[in-house]
Design a protein around this motif. Structure first.
Motif, short mmCIF file in Angstrom:
data_model
loop_
_atom_site.label_atom_id
_atom_site.label_comp_id
_atom_site.label_asym_id
_atom_site.label_seq_id
_atom_site.Cartn_x
_atom_site.Cartn_y
_atom_site.Cartn_z
N LEU A 98 61.91 38.23 56.73
CA LEU A 98 61.18 37.91 55.52
C LEU A 98 60.07 38.93 55.35
O LEU A 98 59.37 39.25 56.33
CB LEU A 98 60.58 36.50 55.57
N ALA B 277 66.05 38.01 53.76
CA ALA B 277 66.00 36.91 52.79
C ALA B 277 65.15 37.31 51.59
O ALA B 277 64.09 37.91 51.73
CB ALA B 277 65.43 35.66 53.43
N ASP B 278 65.63 36.97 50.40
CA ASP B 278 64.88 37.16 49.17
C ASP B 278 64.06 35.88 48.94
O ASP B 278 64.48 34.98 48.23
CB ASP B 278 65.84 37.41 48.01
N ALA B 279 62.91 35.81 49.60
CA ALA B 279 62.17 34.54 49.65
C ALA B 279 60.67 34.77 49.61
O ALA B 279 60.18 35.84 50.01
CB ALA B 279 62.54 33.78 50.93
N GLY C 5 59.03 30.47 52.45
CA GLY C 5 60.33 30.82 53.01
C GLY C 5 60.35 30.78 54.52
O GLY C 5 61.31 30.31 55.14
N VAL D 231 69.00 31.57 56.03
CA VAL D 231 68.73 32.40 54.85
C VAL D 231 68.65 31.52 53.60
O VAL D 231 67.73 31.65 52.77
CB VAL D 231 69.81 33.48 54.65
N ARG D 232 69.58 30.64 53.49
CA ARG D 232 69.63 29.75 52.32
C ARG D 232 68.38 28.89 52.23
O ARG D 232 67.79 28.73 51.15
CB ARG D 232 70.87 28.87 52.40
N GLU E 48 65.47 31.06 51.01
CA GLU E 48 65.55 31.47 49.61
C GLU E 48 65.38 30.30 48.66
O GLU E 48 64.88 30.47 47.55
CB GLU E 48 66.87 32.19 49.37
N GLU E 49 65.77 29.11 49.08
CA GLU E 49 65.59 27.93 48.23
C GLU E 49 64.14 27.51 48.14
O GLU E 49 63.75 26.75 47.26
CB GLU E 49 66.41 26.76 48.77
N VAL F 130 61.66 29.36 47.36
CA VAL F 130 60.92 30.13 46.37
C VAL F 130 60.33 29.17 45.34
O VAL F 130 61.06 28.38 44.74
CB VAL F 130 61.83 31.16 45.66
#
Length: 224
Positions: free
Chosen positions: A66, A94-96, A101, A119-120, A123-124, A126
């Motif tokens: 992250l 991760a895009d978080a 995150g 990862v999920r 990202e969730e 956010v």
């Protein structure tokens, strides 16, 4: 088995260490590593720190990275290019949101979620992210109505236990109509003590998954 590790990459050493400190409160046993600042202690990112951090965080099930800003992401991506293929496959960026995150990822990792599940979860987390549509259940379908008996209900840790472990099954699962493999979706139910959970599963592991959920709920997620 050692959980998925987390690497926090920041332009500030103190920020990275602070995020690790917060995440550690929710992720007991999770390898948490800070890679903040430049090699000389300034503001920025360090290729060497990220490279060493991935090695330190990868203690069993891989690493989720992250980062705080785009250039930190670029540093992490550059490091990945220099890893051996076998190790690169064990690392995800991760895009978080950094703090939210990291906390969500730590909870999921501590509950036994695999690399993609962690990862999920990150990202969730956010802020403002829309919840994913629940999975479409295939036949045959198993179902049960269960009652929460633990004092705090389906809070962060139990939600992570369910989502993390269910991600290891070959199953589609919904709980009160939301995705049972999503930490944030389960927490969003706001289900307290004595709330009923309608659990529906389908796929090859439908019965095993349902039995797992039933056992956790009836045992109060070990909180009784």
């Amino acid at each position: 088995m050692t959980p998925v590790g987390l690497l926090i990459v920041s332009h500030s050493a103190r920020l990275a260490e602070g995020v690790v400190e917060v995440a550690a409160q929710m992720g007991a046993g999770v390898p948490l590593v800070a890679a903040g600042g430049t090699d000389d202690g300034g503001v920025g990112t360090s290729f060497e720190k990220v490279m060493e951090g991935i090695g330190a965080a990868d203690q069993g099930e891989g690493v989720v990275v992250l980062a705080d800003l785009g250039s930190a992401v670029m540093t992490a991506e550059s490091v990945l290019e220099f890893l051996e293929d076998s190790q690169r496959q064990r690392v995800r960026i991760a895009d978080a949101a950094l703090v939210e995150g990291a906390v969500a990822a730590a909870v999921a990792a501590a509950a036994g979620a695999g690399l993609e599940g962690v990862v999920r979860a990150a990202e969730e987390a956010v802020p403002g992210a829309e919840a994913e549509e629940p999975p479409e259940l295939r036949e045959p379908t198993e179902s049960a109505v269960l009652t929460l008996v633990n004092p705090m209900g389906l809070h962060a840790r139990p939600a992570a236990v369910l989502a993390g472990r269910l991600s290891a099954f070959d199953v589609q699962v919904t709980v009160n109509g939301v995705d049972g493999q999503s930490v944030m979706a389960l927490m969003g139910l706001g289900a307290g003590k004595d709330s009923q959970l309608v659990v529906e599963t389908s796929g090859p592991d439908a019965l095993k998954a349902l039995d797992f959920v039933r056992a956790q709920v009836e045992a109060g997620f070990g909180e009784l």
